[in-house]
Scaffold this motif. Structure first.
Motif, PDB file in Angstrom:
ATOM      1  N   VAL A 103       0.866  -1.178   0.000  1.00  0.00           N
ATOM      2  CA  VAL A 103       0.000   0.000   0.000  1.00  0.00           C
ATOM      3  C   VAL A 103       0.902   1.228   0.000  1.00  0.00           C
ATOM      4  O   VAL A 103       2.100   1.119   0.311  1.00  0.00           O
ATOM      5  CB  VAL A 103      -0.971   0.004   1.216  1.00  0.00           C
ATOM      6  CG1 VAL A 103      -1.986  -1.114   1.112  1.00  0.00           C
ATOM      7  CG2 VAL A 103      -0.249  -0.074   2.534  1.00  0.00           C
ATOM      8  N   PRO A 104       0.387   2.386  -0.357  1.00  0.00           N
ATOM      9  CA  PRO A 104       1.230   3.581  -0.407  1.00  0.00           C
ATOM     10  C   PRO A 104       1.967   3.818   0.919  1.00  0.00           C
ATOM     11  O   PRO A 104       1.450   3.532   2.003  1.00  0.00           O
ATOM     12  CB  PRO A 104       0.234   4.708  -0.685  1.00  0.00           C
ATOM     13  CG  PRO A 104      -0.890   4.028  -1.399  1.00  0.00           C
ATOM     14  CD  PRO A 104      -0.984   2.664  -0.791  1.00  0.00           C
ATOM     15  N   GLU A 105       3.160   4.333   0.824  1.00  0.00           N
ATOM     16  CA  GLU A 105       4.012   4.549   1.990  1.00  0.00           C
ATOM     17  C   GLU A 105       3.371   5.468   3.021  1.00  0.00           C
ATOM     18  O   GLU A 105       3.675   5.400   4.214  1.00  0.00           O
ATOM     19  CB  GLU A 105       5.372   5.113   1.550  1.00  0.00           C
ATOM     20  CG  GLU A 105       6.420   5.002   2.628  1.00  0.00           C
ATOM     21  CD  GLU A 105       7.812   5.286   2.116  1.00  0.00           C
ATOM     22  OE1 GLU A 105       8.578   5.885   2.875  1.00  0.00           O
ATOM     23  OE2 GLU A 105       8.116   4.914   0.969  1.00  0.00           O
ATOM     24  N   SER A 106       2.430   6.300   2.588  1.00  0.00           N
ATOM     25  CA  SER A 106       1.760   7.213   3.522  1.00  0.00           C
ATOM     26  C   SER A 106       0.943   6.457   4.583  1.00  0.00           C
ATOM     27  O   SER A 106       0.578   7.024   5.603  1.00  0.00           O
ATOM     28  CB  SER A 106       0.852   8.182   2.754  1.00  0.00           C
ATOM     29  OG  SER A 106      -0.120   7.471   2.021  1.00  0.00           O
ATOM     30  N   TYR A 107       0.713   5.168   4.376  1.00  0.00           N
ATOM     31  CA  TYR A 107      -0.032   4.351   5.339  1.00  0.00           C
ATOM     32  C   TYR A 107       0.885   3.575   6.289  1.00  0.00           C
ATOM     33  O   TYR A 107       0.416   2.711   7.025  1.00  0.00           O
ATOM     34  CB  TYR A 107      -0.943   3.359   4.610  1.00  0.00           C
ATOM     35  CG  TYR A 107      -2.092   4.001   3.886  1.00  0.00           C
ATOM     36  CD1 TYR A 107      -3.194   4.471   4.577  1.00  0.00           C
ATOM     37  CD2 TYR A 107      -2.068   4.140   2.502  1.00  0.00           C
ATOM     38  CE1 TYR A 107      -4.255   5.065   3.919  1.00  0.00           C
ATOM     39  CE2 TYR A 107      -3.118   4.731   1.832  1.00  0.00           C
ATOM     40  CZ  TYR A 107      -4.206   5.196   2.546  1.00  0.00           C
ATOM     41  OH  TYR A 107      -5.238   5.774   1.896  1.00  0.00           O
ATOM     42  N   LYS A 108       2.174   3.880   6.305  1.00  0.00           N
ATOM     43  CA  LYS A 108       3.120   3.065   7.068  1.00  0.00           C
ATOM     44  C   LYS A 108       2.844   3.066   8.570  1.00  0.00           C
ATOM     45  O   LYS A 108       3.173   2.106   9.255  1.00  0.00           O
ATOM     46  CB  LYS A 108       4.554   3.489   6.777  1.00  0.00           C
ATOM     47  CG  LYS A 108       4.944   4.847   7.298  1.00  0.00           C
ATOM     48  CD  LYS A 108       6.369   5.171   6.920  1.00  0.00           C
ATOM     49  CE  LYS A 108       6.717   6.586   7.360  1.00  0.00           C
ATOM     50  NZ  LYS A 108       8.002   6.985   6.852  1.00  0.00           N
ATOM     51  N   ASN A 109       2.228   4.120   9.102  1.00  0.00           N
ATOM     52  CA  ASN A 109       1.889   4.125  10.529  1.00  0.00           C
ATOM     53  C   ASN A 109       0.697   3.218  10.840  1.00  0.00           C
ATOM     54  O   ASN A 109       0.594   2.689  11.935  1.00  0.00           O
ATOM     55  CB  ASN A 109       1.604   5.549  11.016  1.00  0.00           C
ATOM     56  CG  ASN A 109       2.838   6.416  10.983  1.00  0.00           C
ATOM     57  OD1 ASN A 109       3.951   5.913  11.090  1.00  0.00           O
ATOM     58  ND2 ASN A 109       2.655   7.715  10.814  1.00  0.00           N
ATOM     59  N   ILE A 110      -0.187   3.054   9.885  1.00  0.00           N
ATOM     60  CA  ILE A 110      -1.376   2.219  10.078  1.00  0.00           C
ATOM     61  C   ILE A 110      -1.092   0.772   9.668  1.00  0.00           C
ATOM     62  O   ILE A 110      -1.465  -0.173  10.370  1.00  0.00           O
ATOM     63  CB  ILE A 110      -2.566   2.770   9.252  1.00  0.00           C
ATOM     64  CG1 ILE A 110      -2.873   4.204   9.688  1.00  0.00           C
ATOM     65  CG2 ILE A 110      -3.798   1.885   9.421  1.00  0.00           C
ATOM     66  CD1 ILE A 110      -3.822   4.929   8.761  1.00  0.00           C
ATOM     67  N   TYR A 111      -0.408   0.596   8.517  1.00  0.00           N
ATOM     68  CA  TYR A 111      -0.100  -0.731   7.981  1.00  0.00           C
ATOM     69  C   TYR A 111       1.414  -0.862   7.768  1.00  0.00           C
ATOM     70  O   TYR A 111       1.892  -0.794   6.644  1.00  0.00           O
ATOM     71  CB  TYR A 111      -0.828  -0.969   6.653  1.00  0.00           C
ATOM     72  CG  TYR A 111      -2.316  -0.817   6.744  1.00  0.00           C
ATOM     73  CD1 TYR A 111      -3.087  -1.774   7.406  1.00  0.00           C
ATOM     74  CD2 TYR A 111      -2.973   0.269   6.175  1.00  0.00           C
ATOM     75  CE1 TYR A 111      -4.447  -1.633   7.509  1.00  0.00           C
ATOM     76  CE2 TYR A 111      -4.343   0.411   6.267  1.00  0.00           C
ATOM     77  CZ  TYR A 111      -5.084  -0.543   6.936  1.00  0.00           C
ATOM     78  OH  TYR A 111      -6.433  -0.414   7.027  1.00  0.00           O
ATOM     79  N   PRO A 112       2.166  -1.034   8.859  1.00  0.00           N
ATOM     80  CA  PRO A 112       3.622  -1.114   8.694  1.00  0.00           C
ATOM     81  C   PRO A 112       4.030  -2.361   7.907  1.00  0.00           C
ATOM     82  O   PRO A 112       3.408  -3.422   8.026  1.00  0.00           O
ATOM     83  CB  PRO A 112       4.141  -1.175  10.131  1.00  0.00           C
ATOM     84  CG  PRO A 112       2.990  -1.613  10.958  1.00  0.00           C
ATOM     85  CD  PRO A 112       1.746  -1.193  10.235  1.00  0.00           C
ATOM     86  N   GLY A 113       5.040  -2.214   7.090  1.00  0.00           N
ATOM     87  CA  GLY A 113       5.571  -3.343   6.323  1.00  0.00           C
ATOM     88  C   GLY A 113       6.330  -4.291   7.235  1.00  0.00           C
ATOM     89  O   GLY A 113       6.462  -4.074   8.446  1.00  0.00           O
ATOM     90  N   SER A 114       6.893  -5.334   6.657  1.00  0.00           N
ATOM     91  CA  SER A 114       7.585  -6.343   7.460  1.00  0.00           C
ATOM     92  C   SER A 114       9.054  -6.006   7.683  1.00  0.00           C
ATOM     93  O   SER A 114       9.779  -6.782   8.292  1.00  0.00           O
ATOM     94  CB  SER A 114       7.446  -7.719   6.793  1.00  0.00           C
ATOM     95  OG  SER A 114       7.939  -7.655   5.470  1.00  0.00           O
TER      96      SER A 114
END
Length: 170
Positions: free
Chosen positions: A137-148
């Motif tokens: 998902v777009p990087e702007s969502y990293k606080n909600i959906y952090p990558g692995s």
């Protein structure tokens, strides 16, 4: 001419339409349409024909023009519907109606078709079906959906579905 004779379905879609007909009568579909607010009064196009347009007429509703959709509907049902009339039907109530139909269809077909032959009982006490998918998902969502972490994208989503097909009562 009856509605069934007017509506011409193509190829493989007939199988799905037949399954739908086994689970729902046209009156059942009209009732769901009224219950969800999709149909409020009698119109040229009934709920069954709308289900067929959205699901069986080999047309991508989301990516076609209203003119194309109206032409397809007219060709298959011999009913002329204006672009404006069809546009007014494509709304949240439409989504709720179609979702309700497919939820009922899924519930009915899974409860009717999930009996596992007894011959498997001696080998398997439990059968689970698992499936998973992951996407960026777009990087702007990293606080909600952090990558692995690592060298992957900063944000991502993983979804796992588990369905218990057979289980032994406790």
């Amino acid at each position: 001419m009856t509605e069934e004779k007017k509506l011409k379905l193509d190829g493989n879609i007939k199988l799905f339409a037949e399954e739908l007909k086994l689970c729902f009568s046209k009156d059942d579909i009209e009732e769901v349409a009224r219950d969800t607010g999709f149909v409020k009064r009698k119109s040229k196009t009934c709920a069954w024909e709308f289900v067929c347009l959205c699901c069986f007429m080999d047309v991508d509703v989301a990516n076609n023009t209203l003119i194309t959709l109206c032409a397809k509907l007219s060709k298959k049902t011999a009913i002329l519907v204006s672009n404006q009339a069809l546009d007014q039907r494509l709304n949240e109530r439409c989504v709720k109606f179609l979702k309700n139909i497919f939820e009922k269809l899924l519930r009915q077909t899974t409860t009717n078709n999930t009996s596992i032959p007894n011959m498997w009982d001696e080998y398997f006490k439990r059968i689970r079906i698992l499936d998973a998918t992951a996407f960026q998902v777009p990087e702007s969502y990293k606080n909600i959906y952090p990558g692995s972490g690592g060298c992957s994208q900063a944000s991502g989503v993983k979804i796992q579905l588990e369905y218990e097909l057979k289980s032994v009562p406790l």
